[in-house]
Design an enzyme around this catalytic site. Sequence first.
Site, PDB file in Angstrom:
ATOM      1  N   ILE A  17       0.753  -1.224   0.087  1.00 43.44           N
ATOM      2  CA  ILE A  17       0.126   0.032   0.047  1.00 43.44           C
ATOM      3  C   ILE A  17       0.830   1.312  -0.030  1.00 43.44           C
ATOM      4  O   ILE A  17       0.719   2.158  -0.695  1.00 43.44           O
ATOM      5  CB  ILE A  17      -1.001   0.099   1.263  1.00 43.44           C
ATOM      6  N   GLY A  41      10.965  -7.693   2.845  1.00 45.15           N
ATOM      7  CA  GLY A  41      12.092  -8.040   1.461  1.00 45.15           C
ATOM      8  C   GLY A  41      11.765  -7.051   0.429  1.00 45.15           C
ATOM      9  O   GLY A  41      11.078  -6.094   0.219  1.00 45.15           O
ATOM     10  N   TYR A 151      -2.564  -9.745  16.076  1.00 43.38           N
ATOM     11  CA  TYR A 151      -2.541  -8.887  15.182  1.00 43.38           C
ATOM     12  C   TYR A 151      -3.737  -7.807  15.522  1.00 43.38           C
ATOM     13  O   TYR A 151      -3.529  -6.638  15.725  1.00 43.38           O
ATOM     14  CB  TYR A 151      -2.440  -9.339  13.564  1.00 43.38           C
TER      15      TYR A 151
HETATM   16  N1  LIG Z   1      -2.925  -5.101   2.465  1.00 47.23           N
HETATM   17  C1  LIG Z   1      -4.077  -5.202   3.410  1.00 47.23           C
HETATM   18  O1  LIG Z   1      -5.075  -5.684   2.805  1.00 47.23           O
HETATM   19  C2  LIG Z   1      -4.294  -4.560   4.691  1.00 47.23           C
HETATM   20  C3  LIG Z   1      -5.423  -4.673   5.420  1.00 47.23           C
HETATM   21  C4  LIG Z   1      -5.656  -3.891   6.414  1.00 47.23           C
HETATM   22  C5  LIG Z   1      -4.520  -3.274   7.013  1.00 47.23           C
HETATM   23  N2  LIG Z   1      -3.477  -3.296   6.492  1.00 47.23           N
HETATM   24  C6  LIG Z   1      -2.251  -2.438   7.109  1.00 47.23           C
HETATM   25  O2  LIG Z   1      -1.904  -1.414   6.063  1.00 47.23           O
HETATM   26  C7  LIG Z   1      -0.619  -1.065   6.447  1.00 47.23           C
HETATM   27  C8  LIG Z   1       0.304  -1.580   5.181  1.00 47.23           C
HETATM   28  O3  LIG Z   1       0.162  -2.977   4.480  1.00 47.23           O
HETATM   29  P1  LIG Z   1       0.703  -3.655   3.398  1.00 47.23           P
HETATM   30  O4  LIG Z   1      -0.226  -4.517   2.721  1.00 47.23           O
HETATM   31  O5  LIG Z   1       1.425  -2.692   2.543  1.00 47.23           O
HETATM   32  O6  LIG Z   1       1.841  -4.525   3.770  1.00 47.23           O
HETATM   33  P2  LIG Z   1       3.334  -4.644   3.281  1.00 47.23           P
HETATM   34  O7  LIG Z   1       4.092  -5.763   4.274  1.00 47.23           O
HETATM   35  O8  LIG Z   1       3.665  -4.926   2.049  1.00 47.23           O
HETATM   36  O9  LIG Z   1       4.016  -3.173   4.166  1.00 47.23           O
HETATM   37  C9  LIG Z   1       4.248  -2.989   5.250  1.00 47.23           C
HETATM   38  C10 LIG Z   1       5.803  -2.471   5.418  1.00 47.23           C
HETATM   39  O10 LIG Z   1       6.419  -2.212   6.564  1.00 47.23           O
HETATM   40  C11 LIG Z   1       7.573  -2.397   6.572  1.00 47.23           C
HETATM   41  N3  LIG Z   1       8.079  -2.851   7.988  1.00 47.23           N
HETATM   42  C12 LIG Z   1       7.976  -3.711   8.696  1.00 47.23           C
HETATM   43  N4  LIG Z   1       8.381  -3.528   9.918  1.00 47.23           N
HETATM   44  C13 LIG Z   1       9.140  -2.317   9.715  1.00 47.23           C
HETATM   45  C14 LIG Z   1       9.967  -1.692  10.870  1.00 47.23           C
HETATM   46  N5  LIG Z   1      10.170  -2.090  12.102  1.00 47.23           N
HETATM   47  N6  LIG Z   1      10.501  -0.525  10.331  1.00 47.23           N
HETATM   48  C15 LIG Z   1      10.104  -0.007   9.119  1.00 47.23           C
HETATM   49  N7  LIG Z   1       9.401  -0.475   8.259  1.00 47.23           N
HETATM   50  C16 LIG Z   1       9.028  -1.753   8.630  1.00 47.23           C
HETATM   51  C17 LIG Z   1       7.914  -3.983   5.733  1.00 47.23           C
HETATM   52  O11 LIG Z   1       9.059  -4.015   5.141  1.00 47.23           O
HETATM   53  C18 LIG Z   1       6.950  -3.495   4.673  1.00 47.23           C
HETATM   54  O12 LIG Z   1       7.397  -2.932   3.435  1.00 47.23           O
HETATM   55  C19 LIG Z   1      -0.107  -2.139   7.310  1.00 47.23           C
HETATM   56  O13 LIG Z   1      -0.048  -1.237   8.674  1.00 47.23           O
HETATM   57  C20 LIG Z   1      -1.222  -3.090   7.652  1.00 47.23           C
HETATM   58  O14 LIG Z   1      -1.359  -3.662   8.872  1.00 47.23           O
HETATM   59  C21 LIG Z   1      -3.285  -3.731   5.448  1.00 47.23           C
END
Ligand SMILES: NC(=O)c1ccc[n+]([C@@H]2O[C@H](COP(=O)([O-])OP(=O)(O)OC[C@H]3O[C@@H](n4cnc5c(N)ncnc54)[C@H](O)[C@@H]3O)[C@@H](O)[C@H]2O)c1
Length: 322
Positions: A17, A41, A151
């Site tokens: 996102i 990654g 979570y």
């Molecule tokens: N994708 C979905 O359907 C969805 C649904 C509900 C909520 N969310 C929330 O949206 C946000 C983004 O989700 P996403 O799907 O893009 O996931 P994603 O895993 O692609 O993105 C999360 C990013 O956070 C980074 N990250 C993890 N730990 C970290 C740290 N300690 N310091 C800095 N960076 C760190 C990861 O490397 C990753 O690039 C998250 O907070 C997630 O909980 C996503």
Amino acid sequence: MNQKSLRCLITGGAGFIGSHLAEELVNQGHKVTILDNLYNGKQSYHNKLFNKIPFLKTSVIDEEVIDVLVSNHDVIFHLSAILGVKSTMDKSVELMETNIDGTRNILRSALKYDRKVVFASTSEVYGKAAPPFVEDGDRLYGSTDKLRWCYAVSKTLEETLCLGYGLKGLRVTVVRYFNIYGPRAKEGPYAGVIPRFISAALKGEPIPVYGDGTQTRCFTFISDAVEATIRALDEKCNNEIINIGSQSEINILDLAKLIRNLTSTSSPIVHVPFEEVYPLGFEEIPNRFPDITKMSQLLTFTPKVSFTEGLNETIDWFKNNE
Ligand SMILES: NC(=O)c1ccc[n+]([C@@H]2O[C@H](COP(=O)([O-])OP(=O)(O)OC[C@H]3O[C@@H](n4cnc5c(N)ncnc54)[C@H](O)[C@@H]3O)[C@@H](O)[C@H]2O)c1
């Protein structure tokens, strides 16, 4: 909405996102910094992304770095997190500590420097409550010994922190995403259901439906999620929690059949018992359906991309990038 050019910090900006949000903010004329420790990654699209948008490989846990970064930006989109059902089983402590400590760091500094925060939460916070999910509705979780709830529990705590900081004067908006999908959604064991199905279908492998497949979800295309997230900057969204989702509900077995048709694959659909995937114990959320009244009223936004249109775009991306 605020039309002036803003200095935006996106934590987790290298993620699914966050990377789309970063590109859209730049397209709209804002200055963006991406912070990500690449926990999830490094992907092939990162080189192109980091060539056009400043990137810092740092953890959100680093309090001192975060304090300086927050002071140098007008707005913080706080998306970094460890997520995914499998992570709740394999990495529960890492998940909770990273998510909670990172959010606390962002909120403390944002209050200190009077910066706006948009915090990414999730439909998981509703747990097993009866849908439709309304923002101020009750939540219902299973037993503490079922790790899958960690979570939801950590995001609930983070949301509560956001609102607490809001009472102290912070301008903060919580967006609760409902199953976002699209190009760049991660594939692999920690992936969501759509990338898992598309990837299997394109490889001609069995499409794995966990359980009987009657569980339903409402999927939201990435461009809709990004537009709604940017609209959450509006002042009238301060100290609000807003569902970001579509209401096009589909059960997982029908999703598998739809992806099978759209990819013209001969992959069989196979049912995999939850106990096989999650030996430590699992509880499924049977149905997730958002009430989107607040999204349409506060953000004046409803999703635009149809499910078939979004799936076709996602399939095309997987064909060219996997
Ligand atoms: N994708 C979905 O359907 C969805 C649904 C509900 C909520 N969310 C929330 O949206 C946000 C983004 O989700 P996403 O799907 O893009 O996931 P994603 O895993 O692609 O993105 C999360 C990013 O956070 C980074 N990250 C993890 N730990 C970290 C740290 N300690 N310091 C800095 N960076 C760190 C990861 O490397 C990753 O690039 C998250 O907070 C997630 O909980 C996503």
